[in-house]
Design a protein around this motif. Structure first.
Motif, PDB file in Angstrom:
ATOM      1  N   ASN A 392       0.741  -1.077   0.242  1.00 18.75           N
ATOM      2  CA  ASN A 392      -0.102  -0.111  -0.089  1.00 18.75           C
ATOM      3  C   ASN A 392       0.822   1.278   0.028  1.00 18.75           C
ATOM      4  OD1 ASN A 392      -2.729   1.112   0.338  1.00 18.75           O
ATOM      5  ND2 ASN A 392      -1.881   2.007   1.941  1.00 18.75           N
ATOM      6  N   LEU A 393       1.950   1.308   0.651  1.00 16.86           N
ATOM      7  CA  LEU A 393       2.927   2.328   0.688  1.00 16.86           C
ATOM      8  C   LEU A 393       3.574   2.695  -1.021  1.00 16.86           C
ATOM      9  CD1 LEU A 393       5.091   1.583   3.622  1.00 16.86           C
ATOM     10  CD2 LEU A 393       3.560   3.482   3.574  1.00 16.86           C
ATOM     11  N   TRP A 394       3.713   1.421  -1.504  1.00 19.15           N
ATOM     12  CA  TRP A 394       4.454   1.453  -2.774  1.00 19.15           C
ATOM     13  C   TRP A 394       3.203   2.048  -3.771  1.00 19.15           C
ATOM     14  CZ3 TRP A 394       3.568  -2.647  -6.675  1.00 19.15           C
ATOM     15  CH2 TRP A 394       4.372  -2.499  -7.983  1.00 19.15           C
ATOM     16  N   GLN A 395       2.185   1.586  -3.618  1.00 20.89           N
ATOM     17  CA  GLN A 395       0.993   2.316  -4.525  1.00 20.89           C
ATOM     18  C   GLN A 395       0.580   3.593  -4.158  1.00 20.89           C
ATOM     19  OE1 GLN A 395      -1.135   0.427  -7.106  1.00 20.89           O
ATOM     20  NE2 GLN A 395       1.128  -0.095  -6.815  1.00 20.89           N
ATOM     21  N   SER A 415      -0.628  -3.872  12.344  1.00 18.97           N
ATOM     22  CA  SER A 415       0.406  -5.246  12.274  1.00 18.97           C
ATOM     23  C   SER A 415       1.761  -4.975  12.094  1.00 18.97           C
ATOM     24  CB  SER A 415      -0.337  -6.226  11.207  1.00 18.97           C
ATOM     25  OG  SER A 415      -1.585  -6.436  11.550  1.00 18.97           O
ATOM     26  N   PHE A 416       1.836  -3.979  10.867  1.00 17.18           N
ATOM     27  CA  PHE A 416       3.193  -3.825  10.534  1.00 17.18           C
ATOM     28  C   PHE A 416       4.380  -3.035  11.697  1.00 17.18           C
ATOM     29  CE2 PHE A 416       6.731  -1.229   8.123  1.00 17.18           C
ATOM     30  CZ  PHE A 416       7.150  -2.276   7.544  1.00 17.18           C
ATOM     31  N   ILE A 417       3.796  -2.195  12.491  1.00 20.00           N
ATOM     32  CA  ILE A 417       4.646  -1.714  13.500  1.00 20.00           C
ATOM     33  C   ILE A 417       4.595  -2.601  14.888  1.00 20.00           C
ATOM     34  CG2 ILE A 417       4.038   0.514  12.694  1.00 20.00           C
ATOM     35  CD1 ILE A 417       2.123   0.963  14.950  1.00 20.00           C
ATOM     36  N   LEU A 446      10.671   5.049  15.248  1.00 18.71           N
ATOM     37  CA  LEU A 446       9.502   4.657  14.295  1.00 18.71           C
ATOM     38  C   LEU A 446       9.273   5.881  13.140  1.00 18.71           C
ATOM     39  CD1 LEU A 446       7.238   2.712  13.742  1.00 18.71           C
ATOM     40  CD2 LEU A 446       5.931   3.836  15.324  1.00 18.71           C
ATOM     41  N   MET A 447       9.237   5.540  12.066  1.00 21.69           N
ATOM     42  CA  MET A 447       9.171   6.543  11.016  1.00 21.69           C
ATOM     43  C   MET A 447       7.738   6.726  10.678  1.00 21.69           C
ATOM     44  SD  MET A 447      12.238   7.544  11.010  1.00 21.69           S
ATOM     45  CE  MET A 447      12.256   8.569   9.559  1.00 21.69           C
ATOM     46  N   ASP A 448       7.242   7.733  10.064  1.00 19.88           N
ATOM     47  CA  ASP A 448       5.790   7.918   9.536  1.00 19.88           C
ATOM     48  C   ASP A 448       5.370   6.852   8.866  1.00 19.88           C
ATOM     49  OD1 ASP A 448       5.502  10.174  10.998  1.00 19.88           O
ATOM     50  OD2 ASP A 448       5.949  11.522   9.142  1.00 19.88           O
ATOM     51  N   SER A 449       6.159   6.078   8.083  1.00 18.09           N
ATOM     52  CA  SER A 449       5.985   4.965   7.022  1.00 18.09           C
ATOM     53  C   SER A 449       5.712   3.779   8.000  1.00 18.09           C
ATOM     54  CB  SER A 449       7.218   4.731   6.021  1.00 18.09           C
ATOM     55  OG  SER A 449       8.419   4.372   6.876  1.00 18.09           O
ATOM     56  N   GLY A 450       6.096   3.466   9.188  1.00 24.13           N
ATOM     57  CA  GLY A 450       5.965   2.555   9.883  1.00 24.13           C
ATOM     58  C   GLY A 450       7.182   1.642  10.099  1.00 24.13           C
ATOM     59  N   TYR A 451       8.244   2.190   9.303  1.00 20.73           N
ATOM     60  CA  TYR A 451       9.346   1.333   9.507  1.00 20.73           C
ATOM     61  C   TYR A 451      10.196   1.883  10.794  1.00 20.73           C
ATOM     62  CZ  TYR A 451       9.384  -0.573   4.677  1.00 20.73           C
ATOM     63  OH  TYR A 451       9.217  -1.207   3.540  1.00 20.73           O
ATOM     64  N   SER A 452      11.059   1.094  11.327  1.00 20.72           N
ATOM     65  CA  SER A 452      11.987   1.278  12.369  1.00 20.72           C
ATOM     66  C   SER A 452      13.085   1.513  11.816  1.00 20.72           C
ATOM     67  CB  SER A 452      11.749   0.319  13.449  1.00 20.72           C
ATOM     68  OG  SER A 452      12.738   0.702  14.467  1.00 20.72           O
ATOM     69  N   VAL A 453      13.988   2.874  12.158  1.00 18.99           N
ATOM     70  CA  VAL A 453      15.493   2.778  11.635  1.00 18.99           C
ATOM     71  C   VAL A 453      16.264   2.688  12.835  1.00 18.99           C
ATOM     72  CG1 VAL A 453      17.144   4.558  10.930  1.00 18.99           C
ATOM     73  CG2 VAL A 453      14.574   4.677   9.790  1.00 18.99           C
ATOM     74  N   ASP A 454      17.369   2.080  12.557  1.00 18.74           N
ATOM     75  CA  ASP A 454      18.230   1.705  13.846  1.00 18.74           C
ATOM     76  C   ASP A 454      18.578   2.951  14.297  1.00 18.74           C
ATOM     77  OD1 ASP A 454      17.912  -0.876  13.199  1.00 18.74           O
ATOM     78  OD2 ASP A 454      19.727  -1.217  11.954  1.00 18.74           O
ATOM     79  N   ALA A 455      19.064   3.836  13.787  1.00 16.34           N
ATOM     80  CA  ALA A 455      19.589   4.958  14.288  1.00 16.34           C
ATOM     81  C   ALA A 455      19.311   6.533  13.639  1.00 16.34           C
ATOM     82  CB  ALA A 455      21.003   5.023  14.707  1.00 16.34           C
ATOM     83  N   LEU A 456      19.033   7.406  14.335  1.00  9.42           N
ATOM     84  CA  LEU A 456      18.304   8.731  13.714  1.00  9.42           C
ATOM     85  C   LEU A 456      19.547   9.827  14.331  1.00  9.42           C
ATOM     86  CD1 LEU A 456      16.395   9.039  11.565  1.00  9.42           C
ATOM     87  CD2 LEU A 456      14.943   9.934  13.271  1.00  9.42           C
ATOM     88  N   VAL A 457      20.249  10.560  13.287  1.00 12.33           N
ATOM     89  CA  VAL A 457      21.078  11.574  14.022  1.00 12.33           C
ATOM     90  C   VAL A 457      20.759  12.856  13.082  1.00 12.33           C
ATOM     91  CG1 VAL A 457      23.044   9.932  14.353  1.00 12.33           C
ATOM     92  CG2 VAL A 457      22.939  11.018  12.200  1.00 12.33           C
ATOM     93  N   LEU A 487      13.686  -3.285  -0.093  1.00 12.63           N
ATOM     94  CA  LEU A 487      12.517  -2.357  -0.127  1.00 12.63           C
ATOM     95  C   LEU A 487      12.361  -1.512   1.087  1.00 12.63           C
ATOM     96  CD1 LEU A 487       9.326  -2.151  -1.018  1.00 12.63           C
ATOM     97  CD2 LEU A 487       8.933  -3.893   0.599  1.00 12.63           C
ATOM     98  N   LYS A 488      12.914  -1.769   2.203  1.00 12.52           N
ATOM     99  CA  LYS A 488      12.960  -0.925   3.502  1.00 12.52           C
ATOM    100  C   LYS A 488      13.943   0.281   3.009  1.00 12.52           C
ATOM    101  CE  LYS A 488      14.406  -0.409   8.066  1.00 12.52           C
ATOM    102  NZ  LYS A 488      14.775  -1.124   9.462  1.00 12.52           N
ATOM    103  N   ARG A 489      15.128   0.322   2.397  1.00 15.62           N
ATOM    104  CA  ARG A 489      15.866   1.334   2.008  1.00 15.62           C
ATOM    105  C   ARG A 489      15.111   2.222   0.895  1.00 15.62           C
ATOM    106  NH1 ARG A 489      21.682  -1.850   0.493  1.00 15.62           N
ATOM    107  NH2 ARG A 489      22.354  -2.480   2.691  1.00 15.62           N
ATOM    108  N   ARG A 490      14.633   1.705   0.121  1.00 19.59           N
ATOM    109  CA  ARG A 490      14.016   2.527  -0.930  1.00 19.59           C
ATOM    110  C   ARG A 490      12.852   3.370  -0.385  1.00 19.59           C
ATOM    111  NH1 ARG A 490      11.573  -1.070  -4.443  1.00 19.59           N
ATOM    112  NH2 ARG A 490       9.311  -0.042  -3.900  1.00 19.59           N
ATOM    113  N   GLN A 491      11.827   2.752   0.455  1.00 25.40           N
ATOM    114  CA  GLN A 491      10.351   3.309   0.943  1.00 25.40           C
ATOM    115  C   GLN A 491      11.153   4.130   2.159  1.00 25.40           C
ATOM    116  OE1 GLN A 491       7.831  -0.058   1.749  1.00 25.40           O
ATOM    117  NE2 GLN A 491       7.103   0.304  -0.287  1.00 25.40           N
TER     118      GLN A 491
END
Length: 544
Positions: A392-395, A415-417, A446-457, A487-491
């Motif tokens: 759905n993010l892709w679309q 479910s994703f988060i 936790l980003m708006d997309s629902g992905y979790s990024v290891d570290a944010l600086v 997919l994660k890197r791109r999105q």
């Protein structure tokens, strides 16, 4: 059955023949079971040979009883034991299959045998007797006997205990390895079928190192002679059990590639999809194999079921291998949408999102309606909903097209988060090193997309995400990222609008014991000016 009872005769409706049970020797019994197995398997109920006619007239119970008696009297040779039990197993498995599709008739041979032979006690008595007789006569065995025995016991799902803590199939396995040579393709095929069958109930058999190496070596040696179904299912079992990934799978793929025109031409859609799935499951990097599987699958695309398509497309996406296969299979996916489950649809949708193969004619309002309908009719699991969130993010975010309805979108996002996050030691080490150069990271964001990024600086007012990519993010020992990592890197970059840096485990390992080099690596990645500052604490820790 007593000895006196065994001496009685059973009359047959024949003017010239009377069968004497007690006079039957093991070779007669072997022949009867063999012909019976052929008769039942082929289903030629109206085309009897003379002996098959006798078998039909002879009461099935008597045949089983005389077999049991002769076994108790230890009259069978090793070869006769293996042939008898192999034929009985074929009869039993054929009956189990055929009785599902055929109504019984009074006096029907299959019905009589089914009623008697498929009784658990009857089956176990015969197979126990053969097992104990076999152990006493293993010195007479040869590769063909052993493969017959392995297949027979595995096919009916019964492994006798020998009373001294030994498992019968383990005894057979040890003897197989002892011979090591003299096996032909048929023998290997039978043993592969046997251990594919037992892999769920007794996976430790394949984990026995000597036998595992034996199977691995012979699979490679006979790859061009094995039936495609046996080959593909065996490779899948090895993949699931995690055995000999690096060595076996590379050797096998090299062999298949070398014989591609001969081997893959015989593969069915199911064989191709299982083979591809096995290599993707164990993350075995072999681009040449996938490049051969793709055109072979495309040639047969009209014969694929939704299950086969799902396995195939997932395998290519999981390995991050972009092929014409995704475009070619789009019409097939469209045709199968009505019958596909939500599990299949979610995997297919995820696969197209990973490879970023845009097919508007497939991912249209009808596709969305099918997803909505199937989610309402069946309970979609967490993984299915998570995959649909990524699609759905892709679309909606990458392709700017309508996606799922808001209610289902929210359910998929939740479910994703929900996935539990575990920080690795490598992540903690990177975070500590970042702090030592004056950059305090925010971890597991936790980003708006629902992905979790290891570290944010934040560097010079710019937000940068850092992904600490360990071995699980890559295909085997290669430096090629898995489909999920792609997919994660791109999105994250396209949807959350931040720069995402990948810090790979091999770059970190090269400077494992040098804090100064670790600091320099991170400064270079973040575009910071070089300094000579090194934390005393970190240097002390690195020297321990």
């Amino acid at each position: 059955l007593t000895l006196s009872e065994a001496k009685t005769t059973t009359s047959v409706d024949s003017s010239t023949n009377t069968l004497h049970l007690f006079d039957m020797d093991p070779s007669d019994i072997v022949s009867m079971w063999n012909e019976l197995s052929i008769q039942i398997a082929e289903g030629e109920g109206n085309s009897w040979t003379e002996r098959a006619h006798n078998i039909n007239q002879l009461k099935c119970r008597d045949l089983i009883q005389v077999t049991t008696l002769k076994l108790k009297l230890s009259l069978f040779s090793m070869e006769q034991l293996s042939q008898t039990i192999f034929s009985i197993a074929l009869v039993a498995t054929s009956l189990l299959t055929r009785c599902r599709y055929r109504a019984s008739r009074d006096g029907d041979l299959e019905a009589s045998l089914r009623d008697l032979l498929l009784q658990r006690k009857t089956m176990e008595d015969i197979f126990n007797l053969v097992a104990h007789e076999t152990v006493d006569k293993l010195y007479q065995s040869d590769p063909h006997n052993l493969s017959n025995l392995a297949y027979a016991y595995a096919s009916i799902g019964f492994t006798p205990s020998l009373g001294d803590g030994q498992d019968f199939l383990e005894v057979i396995t040890a003897k197989v390895v002892e011979f090591n040579s003299g096996y032909n393709a048929d023998d290997i095929s039978l043993m592969l079928r046997a251990y594919v069958t037992t892999s769920n109930s007794n996976p430790n058999l394949l984990s026995l190192r000597p036998f595992g190496w034996f199977l691995a070596d012979h699979v490679v040696a006979f790859v061009d002679e094995l039936h495609p179904q046996v080959l593909s299912e065996s490779v899948w079992v090895f993949a699931v059990l995690g055995l000999y990934r690096k060595k076996l799978f590379k050797r096998l793929a090299d062999r298949i590639v070398g014989l591609a025109s001969d081997i893959l031409a015989r593969f069915t859609p199911g064989n191709l999809s299982i083979l591809a799935r096995a290599y993707a499951h164990c993350k075995c990097h072999h681009q040449e194999l996938f490049k051969l599987v793709a055109p072979a699958a495309i040639r047969l695309k009209d014969e694929f079921t939704s299950h086969h398509v799902t396995n195939l497309l997932w395998a290519f996406a999981a390995m991050g291998i972009e092929e014409q296969i995704f475009v070619s299979f789009a019409p097939i996916v469209m045709a199968l949408l009505d019958t596909a489950t939500i599990h299949h649809i979610s995997i297919i949708a995820w696969s197209y999102a990973v490879m970023n193969v845009d097919v508007p004619d497939l991912f249209n309002s009808y596709f969305v309606n099918q997803v909505m309908l199937k989610c309402e009719l069946t309970s979609a699991g967490q993984k299915s909903l998570s995959r649909l969130h990524q699609w759905n993010l892709w679309q909606t975010k990458e392709k700017m097209r309508p996606g799922l309805q808001s209610r289902l979108q929210n359910k998929c996002y939740s479910s994703f988060i929900y996935t539990e996050i575990h920080s690795s030691f490598l992540q903690s080490e990177v975070a500590l090193t970042l702090s030592s150069i004056g950059i305090v990271p925010e971890e597991e964001v936790l980003m708006d997309s629902g992905y979790s990024v290891d570290a944010l600086v934040t560097v010079d007012g710019k937000t940068i995400g850092i992904e600490v990519d360990g071995p699980s993010h890559f295909i085997g020992e290669s430096k090629s990222p898995l489909g999920s990592t792609i997919l994660k890197r791109r999105q994250v970059q396209s949807i959350d609008g931040i720069e995402l840096i990948s810090l790979t485990y091999w770059d970190w390992r090269k400077i494992k014991f040098s804090t100064a080099k670790k600091q320099k690596l991170l400064r270079d990645m973040l575009g910071l000016e070089d300094t000579t500052f090194v934390s005393d604490t970190l240097e002390a820790e690195a020297s321990i």
